[in-house]
Design a protein around this motif. Structure first.
Motif, PDB file in Angstrom:
ATOM      1  N   ILE A  67       0.832  -1.207   0.000  1.00 32.40           N
ATOM      2  CA  ILE A  67       0.000   0.000   0.000  1.00 32.40           C
ATOM      3  C   ILE A  67       0.866   1.257   0.000  1.00 32.40           C
ATOM      4  O   ILE A  67       0.556   2.235  -0.682  1.00 32.40           O
ATOM      5  N   ILE A  68       1.947   1.229   0.728  1.00 32.62           N
ATOM      6  CA  ILE A  68       2.836   2.400   0.771  1.00 32.62           C
ATOM      7  C   ILE A  68       3.425   2.689  -0.606  1.00 32.62           C
ATOM      8  O   ILE A  68       3.574   3.850  -1.000  1.00 32.62           O
ATOM      9  N   SER A  69       3.736   1.640  -1.358  1.00 28.07           N
ATOM     10  CA  SER A  69       4.350   1.854  -2.674  1.00 28.07           C
ATOM     11  C   SER A  69       3.315   2.029  -3.784  1.00 28.07           C
ATOM     12  O   SER A  69       3.671   2.038  -4.963  1.00 28.07           O
ATOM     13  N   SER A  70       2.041   2.188  -3.442  1.00 24.46           N
ATOM     14  CA  SER A  70       0.978   2.374  -4.433  1.00 24.46           C
ATOM     15  C   SER A  70       0.476   3.804  -4.410  1.00 24.46           C
ATOM     16  O   SER A  70       0.530   4.475  -3.401  1.00 24.46           O
ATOM     17  N   HIS A  71      -0.051   4.244  -5.576  1.00 21.84           N
ATOM     18  CA  HIS A  71      -0.608   5.595  -5.601  1.00 21.84           C
ATOM     19  C   HIS A  71      -2.121   5.594  -5.730  1.00 21.84           C
ATOM     20  O   HIS A  71      -2.760   6.637  -5.593  1.00 21.84           O
ATOM     21  N   SER A  72      -2.722   4.421  -5.962  1.00 22.02           N
ATOM     22  CA  SER A  72      -4.171   4.319  -6.039  1.00 22.02           C
ATOM     23  C   SER A  72      -4.582   2.873  -5.793  1.00 22.02           C
ATOM     24  O   SER A  72      -3.755   1.961  -5.875  1.00 22.02           O
ATOM     25  N   TYR A  73      -5.869   2.675  -5.514  1.00 29.08           N
ATOM     26  CA  TYR A  73      -6.374   1.319  -5.291  1.00 29.08           C
ATOM     27  C   TYR A  73      -7.845   1.259  -5.624  1.00 29.08           C
ATOM     28  O   TYR A  73      -8.538   2.272  -5.709  1.00 29.08           O
ATOM     29  N   PHE A  74      -8.358   0.056  -5.862  1.00 29.89           N
ATOM     30  CA  PHE A  74      -9.788  -0.203  -5.946  1.00 29.89           C
ATOM     31  C   PHE A  74     -10.037  -1.662  -5.587  1.00 29.89           C
ATOM     32  O   PHE A  74      -9.152  -2.501  -5.687  1.00 29.89           O
ATOM     33  N   ILE A  75     -11.263  -1.933  -5.145  1.00 29.58           N
ATOM     34  CA  ILE A  75     -11.653  -3.283  -4.761  1.00 29.58           C
ATOM     35  C   ILE A  75     -12.654  -3.790  -5.786  1.00 29.58           C
ATOM     36  O   ILE A  75     -13.655  -3.139  -6.064  1.00 29.58           O
ATOM     37  N   LYS A  76     -12.356  -4.960  -6.350  1.00 31.19           N
ATOM     38  CA  LYS A  76     -13.208  -5.513  -7.399  1.00 31.19           C
ATOM     39  C   LYS A  76     -13.260  -7.032  -7.253  1.00 31.19           C
ATOM     40  O   LYS A  76     -12.216  -7.679  -7.208  1.00 31.19           O
ATOM     41  N   LYS A  77     -14.460  -7.592  -7.140  1.00 31.74           N
ATOM     42  CA  LYS A  77     -14.667  -9.036  -7.024  1.00 31.74           C
ATOM     43  C   LYS A  77     -13.847  -9.653  -5.889  1.00 31.74           C
ATOM     44  O   LYS A  77     -13.098 -10.595  -6.101  1.00 31.74           O
ATOM     45  N   ASP A  78     -13.956  -9.136  -4.725  1.00 28.51           N
ATOM     46  CA  ASP A  78     -13.233  -9.651  -3.546  1.00 28.51           C
ATOM     47  C   ASP A  78     -11.729  -9.712  -3.749  1.00 28.51           C
ATOM     48  O   ASP A  78     -11.051 -10.602  -3.233  1.00 28.51           O
ATOM     49  N   ALA A  79     -11.209  -8.786  -4.506  1.00 30.79           N
ATOM     50  CA  ALA A  79      -9.761  -8.689  -4.722  1.00 30.79           C
ATOM     51  C   ALA A  79      -9.362  -7.233  -4.583  1.00 30.79           C
ATOM     52  O   ALA A  79     -10.089  -6.326  -4.996  1.00 30.79           O
ATOM     53  N   LEU A  80      -8.199  -7.020  -4.009  1.00 29.81           N
ATOM     54  CA  LEU A  80      -7.656  -5.675  -3.845  1.00 29.81           C
ATOM     55  C   LEU A  80      -6.697  -5.398  -4.991  1.00 29.81           C
ATOM     56  O   LEU A  80      -5.754  -6.155  -5.211  1.00 29.81           O
ATOM     57  N   HIS A  81      -6.956  -4.355  -5.747  1.00 26.93           N
ATOM     58  CA  HIS A  81      -6.112  -3.960  -6.867  1.00 26.93           C
ATOM     59  C   HIS A  81      -5.349  -2.702  -6.455  1.00 26.93           C
ATOM     60  O   HIS A  81      -5.956  -1.674  -6.165  1.00 26.93           O
ATOM     61  N   LEU A  82      -4.043  -2.799  -6.431  1.00 27.31           N
ATOM     62  CA  LEU A  82      -3.179  -1.673  -6.077  1.00 27.31           C
ATOM     63  C   LEU A  82      -2.431  -1.219  -7.319  1.00 27.31           C
ATOM     64  O   LEU A  82      -1.780  -2.034  -7.990  1.00 27.31           O
ATOM     65  N   ILE A  83      -2.491   0.059  -7.620  1.00 26.80           N
ATOM     66  CA  ILE A  83      -1.779   0.601  -8.772  1.00 26.80           C
ATOM     67  C   ILE A  83      -0.477   1.192  -8.261  1.00 26.80           C
ATOM     68  O   ILE A  83      -0.471   2.167  -7.517  1.00 26.80           O
ATOM     69  N   GLN A  84       0.626   0.565  -8.664  1.00 25.80           N
ATOM     70  CA  GLN A  84       1.957   0.949  -8.202  1.00 25.80           C
ATOM     71  C   GLN A  84       2.430   2.221  -8.905  1.00 25.80           C
ATOM     72  O   GLN A  84       1.798   2.713  -9.835  1.00 25.80           O
ATOM     73  N   GLU A  85       3.563   2.729  -8.465  1.00 27.02           N
ATOM     74  CA  GLU A  85       4.128   3.953  -9.026  1.00 27.02           C
ATOM     75  C   GLU A  85       4.490   3.807 -10.504  1.00 27.02           C
ATOM     76  O   GLU A  85       4.433   4.766 -11.264  1.00 27.02           O
TER      77      GLU A  85
END
Length: 152
Positions: free
Chosen positions: A70-88
């Protein structure tokens, strides 16, 4: 009865007049202390240690891995019981449950196992971050909320 006078050199009267330790006794005591001291530490550790289970330690280590992602990500969303983290570097990291595992995938390729022997994984979006709830196969439930500061 007749009282006999005892010759001081014939019996061990000097032992009753002992007022201290000699060097050999002191060295023996110190060596015994140093030999038993490590065992005393183990005994105290076993008797005073709370019953931490392997699952609890594993889950806390998983939460540390998630925090780092999470610290190394700049955005996130939750979709279908999965956490999607968008990295730098705009790579998408997906944290999801796969059978009884929690896995991490980067760009939907391969997987890295973060945690084993789980029954359920739930992600909740909060106004200030992400709440993660894990239920292990033994029935214990762990939850933690991560604050997300980097969202743009």
């Amino acid at each position: 009865m007749q009282k006999k006078r005892q010759n001081p050199s014939a019996y061990m009267a000097y032992l009753t007049n002992e007022k201290g330790f000699n060097l050999v006794t002191l060295l023996t005591m110190i060596s015994l202390i140093f030999i038993t001291l490590p065992f005393l530490g183990y005994v105290l550790q076993i008797t005073t240690k709370p019953s931490d289970s392997y699952e609890e330690l594993s889950v806390h280590e998983f939460f540390r891995f998630i925090r780092d992602d999470i610290i190394s990500s700049h955005s996130y969303f939750i979709k279908k019981d999965a956490l999607h983290l968008i990295q730098e570097d705009d790579a998408i990291v997906i944290i999801s449950q796969y059978d009884n595992l929690i896995r991490r995938q980067v760009e939907n390729r391969g997987h890295e196992i973060y945690l084993r022997d789980i029954e359920g994984l739930e992600f909740y979006s909060q106004p200030y971050g992400i709440k993660i709830v894990i239920t292990v196969e033994e029935g214990a439930r762990f939850e933690r909320t991560f604050t997300f500061y980097n969202e743009t």
